[in-house]
Scaffold this motif. Structure first.
Motif, short mmCIF file in Angstrom:
data_model
loop_
_atom_site.label_atom_id
_atom_site.label_comp_id
_atom_site.label_asym_id
_atom_site.label_seq_id
_atom_site.Cartn_x
_atom_site.Cartn_y
_atom_site.Cartn_z
N ARG A 30 -0.91 -0.81 3.96
CA ARG A 30 0.17 -0.10 4.64
C ARG A 30 1.02 -1.05 5.48
NH1 ARG A 30 -0.38 5.89 6.83
NH2 ARG A 30 1.83 5.64 6.44
N ASP A 31 0.38 -2.02 6.12
CA ASP A 31 1.12 -2.91 7.03
C ASP A 31 1.97 -3.94 6.29
OD1 ASP A 31 0.01 -1.53 9.10
OD2 ASP A 31 -1.39 -3.10 9.72
N GLN A 32 1.44 -4.46 5.18
CA GLN A 32 2.15 -5.57 4.53
C GLN A 32 2.39 -5.37 3.05
OE1 GLN A 32 -0.57 -8.73 5.66
NE2 GLN A 32 -1.59 -8.66 3.68
N TYR A 67 -7.85 3.75 -2.47
CA TYR A 67 -7.16 3.72 -1.17
C TYR A 67 -6.21 4.91 -1.04
CZ TYR A 67 -2.61 2.28 0.92
OH TYR A 67 -1.40 2.23 1.55
N LEU A 68 -5.47 5.23 -2.09
CA LEU A 68 -4.56 6.37 -2.05
C LEU A 68 -5.34 7.69 -1.98
CD1 LEU A 68 -1.79 5.38 -4.60
CD2 LEU A 68 -1.66 5.34 -2.11
N ARG A 69 -6.43 7.78 -2.73
CA ARG A 69 -7.22 9.01 -2.72
C ARG A 69 -7.78 9.30 -1.34
NH1 ARG A 69 -8.57 7.73 -8.21
NH2 ARG A 69 -10.15 6.23 -7.56
N ARG A 70 -8.10 8.26 -0.59
CA ARG A 70 -8.72 8.44 0.72
C ARG A 70 -7.73 8.91 1.79
NH1 ARG A 70 -13.79 6.45 2.01
NH2 ARG A 70 -15.06 6.45 0.13
N PHE A 71 -6.43 8.72 1.56
CA PHE A 71 -5.47 9.09 2.58
C PHE A 71 -5.49 10.57 2.89
CE2 PHE A 71 -3.21 5.06 2.70
CZ PHE A 71 -2.78 5.06 4.02
N PRO A 107 5.38 3.59 9.30
CA PRO A 107 4.98 3.19 7.96
C PRO A 107 5.55 4.11 6.90
CG PRO A 107 3.18 4.28 9.09
CD PRO A 107 4.26 4.11 10.10
N MET A 108 5.86 3.56 5.75
CA MET A 108 6.35 4.37 4.64
C MET A 108 5.20 5.22 4.09
SD MET A 108 8.09 3.14 1.04
CE MET A 108 9.55 2.47 1.85
N CYS A 109 5.55 6.38 3.55
CA CYS A 109 4.56 7.19 2.86
C CYS A 109 3.80 6.31 1.88
CB CYS A 109 5.25 8.33 2.13
SG CYS A 109 4.21 9.18 0.94
N PRO A 110 2.47 6.26 1.95
CA PRO A 110 1.72 5.34 1.09
C PRO A 110 1.89 5.61 -0.40
CG PRO A 110 0.25 6.89 2.16
CD PRO A 110 1.59 7.04 2.82
N TYR A 111 2.14 6.87 -0.76
CA TYR A 111 2.30 7.22 -2.16
C TYR A 111 3.65 6.74 -2.70
CZ TYR A 111 -1.49 10.14 -0.55
OH TYR A 111 -2.65 10.56 0.03
N ILE A 112 4.69 6.90 -1.89
CA ILE A 112 5.99 6.37 -2.28
C ILE A 112 5.95 4.85 -2.32
CG2 ILE A 112 8.41 6.16 -1.59
CD1 ILE A 112 8.22 8.94 -0.36
N ALA A 113 5.33 4.24 -1.32
CA ALA A 113 5.25 2.78 -1.26
C ALA A 113 4.53 2.23 -2.49
CB ALA A 113 4.54 2.34 0.02
N ALA A 114 3.44 2.87 -2.89
CA ALA A 114 2.69 2.40 -4.06
C ALA A 114 3.52 2.54 -5.32
CB ALA A 114 1.39 3.19 -4.19
N ALA A 115 4.25 3.66 -5.45
CA ALA A 115 5.08 3.86 -6.64
C ALA A 115 6.20 2.83 -6.71
CB ALA A 115 5.65 5.27 -6.64
N VAL A 116 6.75 2.45 -5.54
CA VAL A 116 7.82 1.45 -5.51
C VAL A 116 7.28 0.07 -5.89
CG1 VAL A 116 9.39 0.21 -3.97
CG2 VAL A 116 9.25 2.70 -3.86
N GLU A 117 6.11 -0.26 -5.37
CA GLU A 117 5.56 -1.59 -5.62
C GLU A 117 5.01 -1.76 -7.03
OE1 GLU A 117 3.59 -4.30 -2.90
OE2 GLU A 117 3.19 -2.56 -1.64
N ILE A 118 4.42 -0.71 -7.56
CA ILE A 118 3.75 -0.78 -8.86
C ILE A 118 4.64 -0.16 -9.91
CG2 ILE A 118 1.71 -0.11 -10.16
CD1 ILE A 118 0.25 0.04 -7.43
#
Length: 213
Positions: A30-32, A67-71, A107-118
């Motif tokens: 989430r931080d980096q 990590y996403l499932r745990r959020f 912090p950005m929504c972790p689900y959106i952030a993951a979709a953007v990065e991956i």
């Protein structure tokens, strides 16, 4: 702590290692970001060896998905499972988040952030992010149905989109967009829920602010 519970350079391993790895991923991803976080750094923060890490998660991709499932495994239970709120209040409570006035960029929504990065749509984290976002709309639709909305699925999609938009705008502008989103949500909700016959004016019976108007 016994010597058997220590790994290289005195690091702890085994007992609790999985939770420490997930805790480190929660912080670092989430931080980096996911791509900027290497397994060496993650293992250092989690105080485990790489061998221990790969015993719990065979690949980094598997770790990212977990990590996403745990959020939020139950999809916003603090909003949609609240028995003390009416269905309409639950729909609006989703937009009640802490203000971003701490000076730190939210912090950005972790689900959106993951979709953007991956970029791989078949990556397990991408699939989970899609599943989660669909589940949020389903939860909204369920509350909308309880509230008597004429098109609960349509309202659910509208509110899910509005929630994501508020999260993204808050992140980009470093300013709290959720009060504005909450006001828009109230308009959408009230337009989607027919009033009882003979109740064509005034606040709704379940409006917590009705006495102040």
């Amino acid at each position: 702590m016994t010597e058997l519970e220590k790994g290289p350079q005195g690091r702890r391993r085994g007992r609790g290692a999985r939770e420490r790895i997930l805790g480190a991923s929660l912080q670092l991803f989430r931080d980096q970001g996911i791509h900027r976080t290497g397994m060496d750094q993650l293992c250092e923060v989690a105080q485990v060896s790489k061998r221990t890490a790969y015993q719990h998660f065979t690949t980094k991709d598997e770790l990212v998905a977990e990590y996403l499932r745990r959020f939020d495994p139950d999809v916003m239970p603090g909003v949609f499972d609240r028995a003390d709120l009416t269905p309409r209040e639950r729909l609006l409570a989703a937009f009640e988040v802490p203000a971003a006035g701490s000076g730190d960029t939210p912090p950005m929504c972790p689900y959106i952030a993951a979709a953007v990065e991956i970029h791989d749509p078949d990556h397990p984290a991408s699939r989970y992010a899609r599943d989660y976002k669909r589940a949020v709309a389903v939860r909204f639709a369920g509350a909308a149905r309880e509230a008597g909305a004429t098109d609960p699925e349509g309202l659910g999609e509208q509110l899910a989109l509005l929630l994501d938009g508020a999260a993204a705008r808050t992140r980009v502008l470093d300013a709290d967009a959720f009060p504005t989103a909450a006001a828009i949500a109230a308009v959408l909700v009230d337009a989607a829920i027919p009033r009882p016959a003979g109740d064509d004016a005034g606040p709704r019976a379940d409006d917590p602010d009705r006495t102040a108007r």
